[in-house]
Motif scaffolding. Structure first.
Motif, PDB file in Angstrom:
ATOM      1  N   GLY A  19     108.302  32.777  41.776  1.00  0.00           N
ATOM      2  CA  GLY A  19     109.494  33.761  42.658  1.00  0.00           C
ATOM      3  C   GLY A  19     109.311  35.462  42.656  1.00  0.00           C
ATOM      4  O   GLY A  19     108.678  35.825  41.872  1.00  0.00           O
ATOM      5  N   PRO A  20     108.762  36.217  43.996  1.00  0.00           N
ATOM      6  CA  PRO A  20     108.563  37.197  43.825  1.00  0.00           C
ATOM      7  C   PRO A  20     109.938  38.213  42.874  1.00  0.00           C
ATOM      8  O   PRO A  20     111.134  37.795  42.976  1.00  0.00           O
ATOM      9  CB  PRO A  20     108.978  37.543  44.897  1.00  0.00           C
ATOM     10  CG  PRO A  20     108.416  36.353  45.723  1.00  0.00           C
ATOM     11  CD  PRO A  20     109.057  35.328  45.005  1.00  0.00           C
ATOM     12  N   SER A  23     113.195  38.143  43.569  1.00  0.00           N
ATOM     13  CA  SER A  23     114.893  36.375  43.882  1.00  0.00           C
ATOM     14  C   SER A  23     115.453  36.240  43.903  1.00  0.00           C
ATOM     15  O   SER A  23     115.943  34.946  44.581  1.00  0.00           O
ATOM     16  CB  SER A  23     113.466  36.732  44.196  1.00  0.00           C
ATOM     17  OG  SER A  23     112.838  35.627  42.790  1.00  0.00           O
ATOM     18  N   VAL A 195     111.516  27.328  43.219  1.00  0.00           N
ATOM     19  CA  VAL A 195     111.079  28.747  43.634  1.00  0.00           C
ATOM     20  C   VAL A 195     111.986  28.988  44.350  1.00  0.00           C
ATOM     21  O   VAL A 195     112.778  29.037  44.815  1.00  0.00           O
ATOM     22  CB  VAL A 195     109.621  28.312  44.588  1.00  0.00           C
ATOM     23  CG1 VAL A 195     109.037  29.771  45.505  1.00  0.00           C
ATOM     24  CG2 VAL A 195     108.976  27.733  43.992  1.00  0.00           C
ATOM     25  N   HIS A 197     113.091  32.671  47.262  1.00  0.00           N
ATOM     26  CA  HIS A 197     113.125  33.879  47.651  1.00  0.00           C
ATOM     27  C   HIS A 197     114.342  33.976  48.090  1.00  0.00           C
ATOM     28  O   HIS A 197     114.920  33.679  48.603  1.00  0.00           O
ATOM     29  CB  HIS A 197     112.099  33.112  49.215  1.00  0.00           C
ATOM     30  CG  HIS A 197     111.280  33.865  49.694  1.00  0.00           C
ATOM     31  ND1 HIS A 197     110.891  35.330  48.828  1.00  0.00           N
ATOM     32  CD2 HIS A 197     111.072  34.568  51.121  1.00  0.00           C
ATOM     33  CE1 HIS A 197     110.138  35.817  49.799  1.00  0.00           C
ATOM     34  NE2 HIS A 197     110.332  35.373  51.555  1.00  0.00           N
ATOM     35  N   GLN A 198     113.569  35.406  47.807  1.00  0.00           N
ATOM     36  CA  GLN A 198     115.608  36.165  48.865  1.00  0.00           C
ATOM     37  C   GLN A 198     116.843  35.637  48.726  1.00  0.00           C
ATOM     38  O   GLN A 198     117.841  36.153  48.937  1.00  0.00           O
ATOM     39  CB  GLN A 198     115.374  36.095  50.090  1.00  0.00           C
ATOM     40  CG  GLN A 198     113.560  37.360  50.411  1.00  0.00           C
ATOM     41  CD  GLN A 198     113.863  37.068  51.991  1.00  0.00           C
ATOM     42  OE1 GLN A 198     114.311  36.926  53.401  1.00  0.00           O
ATOM     43  NE2 GLN A 198     112.744  38.634  52.842  1.00  0.00           N
ATOM     44  N   ALA A 202     113.330  27.727  47.737  1.00  0.00           N
ATOM     45  CA  ALA A 202     111.917  28.238  48.251  1.00  0.00           C
ATOM     46  C   ALA A 202     111.084  26.738  48.544  1.00  0.00           C
ATOM     47  O   ALA A 202     110.458  26.548  49.353  1.00  0.00           O
ATOM     48  CB  ALA A 202     111.724  29.252  48.762  1.00  0.00           C
ATOM     49  N   TYR A 215     101.654  27.977  50.643  1.00  0.00           N
ATOM     50  CA  TYR A 215     102.595  28.245  50.003  1.00  0.00           C
ATOM     51  C   TYR A 215     103.150  29.337  49.319  1.00  0.00           C
ATOM     52  O   TYR A 215     103.952  30.298  49.182  1.00  0.00           O
ATOM     53  CB  TYR A 215     103.305  27.035  48.825  1.00  0.00           C
ATOM     54  CG  TYR A 215     104.926  26.955  49.104  1.00  0.00           C
ATOM     55  CD1 TYR A 215     105.630  26.081  49.908  1.00  0.00           C
ATOM     56  CD2 TYR A 215     105.502  27.778  48.025  1.00  0.00           C
ATOM     57  CE1 TYR A 215     107.095  25.790  49.785  1.00  0.00           C
ATOM     58  CE2 TYR A 215     107.100  26.998  47.541  1.00  0.00           C
ATOM     59  CZ  TYR A 215     107.322  26.780  48.150  1.00  0.00           C
ATOM     60  OH  TYR A 215     109.068  26.990  48.435  1.00  0.00           O
ATOM     61  N   ARG A 218     102.168  32.159  51.613  1.00  0.00           N
ATOM     62  CA  ARG A 218     104.215  32.777  52.473  1.00  0.00           C
ATOM     63  C   ARG A 218     105.094  33.372  51.380  1.00  0.00           C
ATOM     64  O   ARG A 218     105.814  34.092  52.184  1.00  0.00           O
ATOM     65  CB  ARG A 218     104.873  31.543  53.517  1.00  0.00           C
ATOM     66  CG  ARG A 218     105.868  31.726  53.582  1.00  0.00           C
ATOM     67  CD  ARG A 218     106.512  29.992  54.816  1.00  0.00           C
ATOM     68  NE  ARG A 218     106.307  29.179  53.453  1.00  0.00           N
ATOM     69  CZ  ARG A 218     107.531  28.869  52.615  1.00  0.00           C
ATOM     70  NH1 ARG A 218     109.059  29.583  52.994  1.00  0.00           N
ATOM     71  NH2 ARG A 218     107.888  28.128  52.061  1.00  0.00           N
ATOM     72  N   ILE A 219     105.057  32.610  49.963  1.00  0.00           N
ATOM     73  CA  ILE A 219     106.227  33.287  49.543  1.00  0.00           C
ATOM     74  C   ILE A 219     105.999  34.589  48.538  1.00  0.00           C
ATOM     75  O   ILE A 219     106.325  35.796  48.919  1.00  0.00           O
ATOM     76  CB  ILE A 219     106.310  32.221  48.329  1.00  0.00           C
ATOM     77  CG1 ILE A 219     107.009  31.196  48.898  1.00  0.00           C
ATOM     78  CG2 ILE A 219     107.260  33.169  47.510  1.00  0.00           C
ATOM     79  CD1 ILE A 219     108.307  31.285  49.658  1.00  0.00           C
ATOM     80  N   PHE A 220     104.439  34.469  47.692  1.00  0.00           N
ATOM     81  CA  PHE A 220     104.187  35.890  47.468  1.00  0.00           C
ATOM     82  C   PHE A 220     103.551  37.161  47.906  1.00  0.00           C
ATOM     83  O   PHE A 220     102.903  38.104  47.884  1.00  0.00           O
ATOM     84  CB  PHE A 220     103.458  35.282  46.332  1.00  0.00           C
ATOM     85  CG  PHE A 220     103.966  34.903  44.970  1.00  0.00           C
ATOM     86  CD1 PHE A 220     104.868  35.640  44.568  1.00  0.00           C
ATOM     87  CD2 PHE A 220     104.066  33.538  45.342  1.00  0.00           C
ATOM     88  CE1 PHE A 220     105.474  34.923  42.928  1.00  0.00           C
ATOM     89  CE2 PHE A 220     104.836  32.550  44.616  1.00  0.00           C
ATOM     90  CZ  PHE A 220     105.739  33.291  43.084  1.00  0.00           C
ATOM     91  N   ARG A 221     102.890  36.556  49.792  1.00  0.00           N
ATOM     92  CA  ARG A 221     102.305  37.847  50.877  1.00  0.00           C
ATOM     93  C   ARG A 221     100.961  37.950  49.766  1.00  0.00           C
ATOM     94  O   ARG A 221     100.270  39.080  49.613  1.00  0.00           O
ATOM     95  CB  ARG A 221     103.159  38.675  50.811  1.00  0.00           C
ATOM     96  CG  ARG A 221     104.036  38.083  51.857  1.00  0.00           C
ATOM     97  CD  ARG A 221     104.810  39.023  53.270  1.00  0.00           C
ATOM     98  NE  ARG A 221     105.300  40.429  51.748  1.00  0.00           N
ATOM     99  CZ  ARG A 221     105.943  41.323  52.258  1.00  0.00           C
ATOM    100  NH1 ARG A 221     106.053  41.511  53.134  1.00  0.00           N
ATOM    101  NH2 ARG A 221     106.099  42.324  51.115  1.00  0.00           N
TER     102      ARG A 221
END
Length: 246
Positions: A19-20, A23, A195, A197-198, A202, A215, A218-221
């Motif tokens: 995840g970013p 997260s 995963v 996310h925030q 996710a 995917y 959307r998650i990692f931009r």
């Protein structure tokens, strides 16, 4: 702050947590390892609430390896590996069995025998990370938790470290949960990925189910392309330079 996390890990599986930044990956690892207690919900190990274990009993079952591995402290390689037996010492500071053969075998497996009398501050970062792995191997846990263990290693030592963990898992049946930034390493070594996310779940599934272009976008931009590894078929993420950041 984490919420809505539901995770069941079977014996012998290797899970990757991705995840970013920010997260909640490291927070989740702290909860799973017992370093922090959940304010709601339950973390269970072998059917028991994690909080019901004493620290020493937990240390006999769970080993944690942080991204820093070991600081370059003034101990020899062998002394550090011997520290891995601490959970098994009695109140006199002695162990019921002789752990020297175990330590010798692990040093040979990790190619550390020639360094055993050297201090950690005399070793490279890659060598120290091998010593850190040796210390947790000596601990003989049933669950190994890795928090970004390859962050400070170059490409060669990243792969070497992951191969060593994979071999240990193959021969011992140990369960592995690892936080990883490198999606390609995660895809090659992990059975399943979770995963975050925030602070929320996710996604969860096999690498080929999770590491899709839509995917990751959307998650990692980022703008990815996914290709299959030519040897093992694992999804590998290629990134495209993009000047339009949001």
């Amino acid at each position: 702050m984490l919420s809505g996390i539901d995770l069941q890990v079977a014996q012998g599986e290797w899970w990757g947590i991705i995840g970013p930044n920010g997260s909640g990956k490291s927070t989740l690892m702290q909860l799973l390892s017992g370093v922090e207690n959940a304010t709601s919900g339950v973390v269970s190990l072998q059917g028991r609430d994690l909080r019901s274990y004493s620290r020493k009993a937990l240390a006999r079952m769970v080993a944690v390896l942080q991204q820093e591995g070991l600081d370059p402290i003034d101990f020899t390689v062998r002394e550090v590996l011997e520290m891995g037996r601490f959970p098994f010492l009695n109140w006199l500071g002695r162990e019921d069995k002789d752990s020297a053969p175990l330590i010798d075998a692990i040093m040979n497996k990790l190619e550390l025998a020639e360094f055993q009398a050297r201090r950690l501050d005399e070793l490279s970062g890659g060598q120290r990370q091998r010593v850190a792995l040796g210390k947790v191997m000596v601990q003989e846990p049933s669950l190994l938790m890795l928090d970004e263990p390859t962050t400070y290693l170059d490409i060669r030592y990243q792969l070497q470290f992951m191969d060593m963990v994979a071999e240990w898992r193959k021969t011992s049946g140990i369960t592995v949960i690892s936080v990883l930034h490198d999606l390609n390493l995660a895809a090659q070594f992990c059975d399943k990925l979770l995963v975050l996310h925030q602070g929320e779940l996710a996604g969860v599934g096999r690498p080929e189910e999770v590491l899709t272009e839509s995917y990751i976008r959307r998650i990692f931009r980022v703008e990815p392309s996914i290709v299959a590894h030519p040897e093992n078929g694992a999804p590998q993420v290629l990134l495209t330079a993009n000047s339009h950041w949001s």
